[in-house]
Design a protein around this motif. Structure first.
Motif, PDB file in Angstrom:
ATOM      1  N   ASP A  27      12.609  56.838  57.455  1.00 22.12           N
ATOM      2  CA  ASP A  27      13.130  58.172  57.770  1.00 22.12           C
ATOM      3  C   ASP A  27      14.141  58.122  58.921  1.00 22.12           C
ATOM      4  OD1 ASP A  27      11.637  59.322  55.774  1.00 22.12           O
ATOM      5  OD2 ASP A  27       9.938  59.780  57.100  1.00 22.12           O
TER       6      ASP A  27
ATOM      7  N   LYS B 109      17.296  56.430  57.830  1.00 21.53           N
ATOM      8  CA  LYS B 109      18.113  57.266  56.944  1.00 21.53           C
ATOM      9  C   LYS B 109      19.004  58.200  57.746  1.00 21.53           C
ATOM     10  CE  LYS B 109      16.015  60.690  55.094  1.00 21.53           C
ATOM     11  NZ  LYS B 109      15.100  61.496  54.243  1.00 21.53           N
ATOM     12  N   TRP B 110      18.453  58.901  58.743  1.00 22.56           N
ATOM     13  CA  TRP B 110      19.247  59.865  59.508  1.00 22.56           C
ATOM     14  C   TRP B 110      20.234  59.169  60.448  1.00 22.56           C
ATOM     15  CZ3 TRP B 110      20.031  64.565  58.207  1.00 22.56           C
ATOM     16  CH2 TRP B 110      19.092  65.252  57.448  1.00 22.56           C
TER      17      TRP B 110
ATOM     18  N   THR C 121      21.692  56.264  59.904  1.00 19.57           N
ATOM     19  CA  THR C 121      22.816  55.761  59.093  1.00 19.57           C
ATOM     20  C   THR C 121      23.691  56.904  58.599  1.00 19.57           C
ATOM     21  OG1 THR C 121      21.317  55.743  57.178  1.00 19.57           O
ATOM     22  CG2 THR C 121      21.649  53.664  58.371  1.00 19.57           C
ATOM     23  N   ARG C 122      23.095  58.047  58.310  1.00 20.34           N
ATOM     24  CA  ARG C 122      23.901  59.193  57.887  1.00 20.34           C
ATOM     25  C   ARG C 122      24.823  59.664  59.003  1.00 20.34           C
ATOM     26  NH1 ARG C 122      19.614  63.062  54.529  1.00 20.34           N
ATOM     27  NH2 ARG C 122      19.219  61.583  52.817  1.00 20.34           N
TER      28      ARG C 122
ATOM     29  N   SER D 249      28.364  65.743  52.136  1.00 23.00           N
ATOM     30  CA  SER D 249      27.564  65.159  51.049  1.00 23.00           C
ATOM     31  C   SER D 249      26.664  64.036  51.559  1.00 23.00           C
ATOM     32  CB  SER D 249      28.502  64.631  49.951  1.00 23.00           C
ATOM     33  OG  SER D 249      29.265  63.522  50.414  1.00 23.00           O
ATOM     34  N   ILE D 250      27.129  63.285  52.567  1.00 23.02           N
ATOM     35  CA  ILE D 250      26.287  62.236  53.159  1.00 23.02           C
ATOM     36  C   ILE D 250      25.110  62.848  53.904  1.00 23.02           C
ATOM     37  CG2 ILE D 250      26.234  60.447  54.935  1.00 23.02           C
ATOM     38  CD1 ILE D 250      29.073  59.688  54.143  1.00 23.02           C
ATOM     39  N   LEU D 251      25.383  63.908  54.663  1.00 20.21           N
ATOM     40  CA  LEU D 251      24.309  64.527  55.448  1.00 20.21           C
ATOM     41  C   LEU D 251      23.237  65.163  54.571  1.00 20.21           C
ATOM     42  CD1 LEU D 251      26.345  66.170  58.365  1.00 20.21           C
ATOM     43  CD2 LEU D 251      24.881  64.147  58.477  1.00 20.21           C
TER      44      LEU D 251
ATOM     45  N   ASN E 140      22.780  64.312  51.417  1.00 19.10           N
ATOM     46  CA  ASN E 140      22.414  63.326  50.389  1.00 19.10           C
ATOM     47  C   ASN E 140      22.666  63.862  48.980  1.00 19.10           C
ATOM     48  OD1 ASN E 140      21.540  60.811  49.580  1.00 19.10           O
ATOM     49  ND2 ASN E 140      19.396  61.453  49.410  1.00 19.10           N
ATOM     50  N   LYS E 141      23.834  64.434  48.798  1.00 22.62           N
ATOM     51  CA  LYS E 141      24.250  64.934  47.491  1.00 22.62           C
ATOM     52  C   LYS E 141      25.581  64.302  47.118  1.00 22.62           C
ATOM     53  CE  LYS E 141      20.926  67.988  46.823  1.00 22.62           C
ATOM     54  NZ  LYS E 141      19.990  67.933  45.677  1.00 22.62           N
ATOM     55  N   SER E 142      25.848  64.292  45.809  1.00 19.64           N
ATOM     56  CA  SER E 142      27.127  63.763  45.347  1.00 19.64           C
ATOM     57  C   SER E 142      28.275  64.690  45.768  1.00 19.64           C
ATOM     58  CB  SER E 142      27.124  63.632  43.822  1.00 19.64           C
ATOM     59  OG  SER E 142      28.432  63.331  43.354  1.00 19.64           O
TER      60      SER E 142
END
Length: 433
Positions: A108, A111-112, A114-115, A172-174, A176-178
């Motif tokens: 977790d 993930k944040w 790296t975002r 979209s990165i934040l 996590n969507k295309s």
């Protein structure tokens, strides 16, 4: 992806070993969260330090080498700090390459981090890309835009496109969507976006029209009757046209104002090298007469160049042929039937002899429709100097000469509504007994 680009496993493992050694030195337990915090801070410091060293070392050497060549492109590169802006992408790439080792068990947090790091990397990339675009646009504008077309709007559009794409990818990165899914969702806000960017859209379209039709260039003198703009265009951007008026004030106009309304561009006059003089004086009708022999003799005595013209016209009249009307430029046209006709001929000769008058342009002296105050006599010609101060001086000198020459032809220039004379009748208004 960054791990594949930068071989960082050995470096990362050594850094983690250094973190463990620091914890042992401080007699602290090897807690995972504590290791992650220290390791992250250490990686940030290393990435920042390497970025600083690169800017001070490699970038500094490049800037020094470019400055020694002393080219215009090199000067633009240094002035715009293009290399320095591009170098800011290095620290986040180093951070992205080294950070995964510390968060192998904390998905977790990884993930944040790296975002956020990815968003920062995108921002640095956009900053560097826009710097490169600005540099390339400057080179094109300096070398190929010889007619000073307003191309800054194109640069602003390119910058805007870059930032719009970067913002969409960052969001979209934040979340996590295309990015394509995000664009599909933004379709619902199309109307609001068009309203928000209305001026930019209209300015971009107007800028294309101004450039394609060659309606406006930087350096043009324009007059926009519906506004107070009367001066030189100093900048044309996506949303504004800056005009420096003759009183040194600067007025801002939306580009679409120039497309939707009429404006006057004086570039044609400046390119031709000739500026029109068209001004009238009023001749008192009471002084327009048939010239006497004494008047003609006085004119020939004071203005010897009139002798040949007067003799040739008198000879034609004696032969019953009348006047000859020559439509060419730089010729004397007038008559000998009236003193006003002689004055017209003299003014034509005066303009021919005047070195400040362009002989290749139309040149004439004509009478306009008479009115209640007299007969307008219009001088129409072009000065060969388009600069404002010189033009005004040439025109002033011409009409000052006309004012002192008119009496020599028995003519009076209109001065007041009472026919240049005023009689005051004084009488006693006291009632008599």
């Amino acid at each position: 992806m960054t791990i594949g680009l930068i071989p960082s496993h050995e470096i990362a493992n050594k850094l983690m070993a250094l973190v463990d050694w620091i914890l042992d030195l401080l007699h602290l337990n090897h807690h995972t969260a504590l290791e992650e915090i220290i390791y992250t801070a250490l990686v940030i410091a290393i990435a920042g330090g390497i970025g600083w060293l690169i800017r001070r070392g490699i970038v500094g050497v490049l800037r020094k080498a470019i400055s020694l060549r002393k080219t215009q492109a090199g000067r633009d590169l240094l002035q715009q700090r293009t290399i320095t802006k591009c170098s800011h992408i290095i620290p986040p790439l180093i951070f992205m390459a080294l950070i995964p080792v510390a968060f192998q068990t904390d998905a977790d947090s990884y993930k944040w981090i790296t975002r956020i790091a990815g968003v920062y990397t995108l921002l640095c990339f956009a900053w560097g890309l826009n710097a490169v675009i600005t540099f390339l646009w400057t080179q094109y504008d300096n070398r190929h835009n010889t007619e000073n077309h307003p191309l800054r709007g194109v640069l602003n559009v390119l910058h805007g496109i870059v930032w719009i794409v970067i913002v969409i990818i960052a969001v979209s990165i934040l979340i996590n969507k295309s990015p394509m899914a995000l664009l599909g969702g933004l379709g619902a806000f199309a109307a609001a976006l068009m309203l928000i960017f209305k001026d930019s859209i209209l300015g971009f379209v107007a800028g294309i029209q101004l450039s394609n039709n060659d309606m406006l260039r930087v350096g043009d003198w324009i007059v926009v009757p519906s506004t107070q703009a009367n001066g030189t265009v100093i900048e044309v951007t996506l949303t504004v046209v800056k005009v420096q008026n003759w009183d040194n004030t600067i007025i801002m106009l939306p580009p679409y104002t120039l497309v939707s309304t009429s404006f006057q561009n004086w570039r044609g006059m400046q390119d031709s090298g000739a500026r029109r003089i068209m001004r009238s004086i009023i001749i008192d009708n009471n002084t327009i007469t048939t010239p006497t022999a004494e008047l003609i003799a006085a004119i020939e005595a004071k203005y010897p160049k009139m002798t040949d013209y007067i003799n040739s016209r008198q000879k034609l009249l004696a032969e019953g042929k009348g006047n000859i009307y020559d439509p060419a430029n730089g010729v004397v046209n007038g008559s000998v039937e009236t003193n006003l006709g002689l004055f017209r001929a003299y003014l034509c000769q005066y303009m021919i002899d005047n070195p400040s008058i362009d002989k290749s342009q139309n040149m004439m002296v004509r009478t306009l429709e008479a009115n209640e105050v007299g007969t307008p006599l219009q001088i129409y010609c072009f000065s060969n100097n388009t600069q404002w101060i010189a033009y005004e001086a040439i025109m002033s000198e011409m009409f000052e000469h006309i004012a002192i020459a008119a009496p020599d032809f028995g003519l009076t220039i209109f001065n007041s509504s009472d026919g240049n004379s005023m009689d005051i009748d004084l009488y006693d208004k006291t009632p008599k007994a």
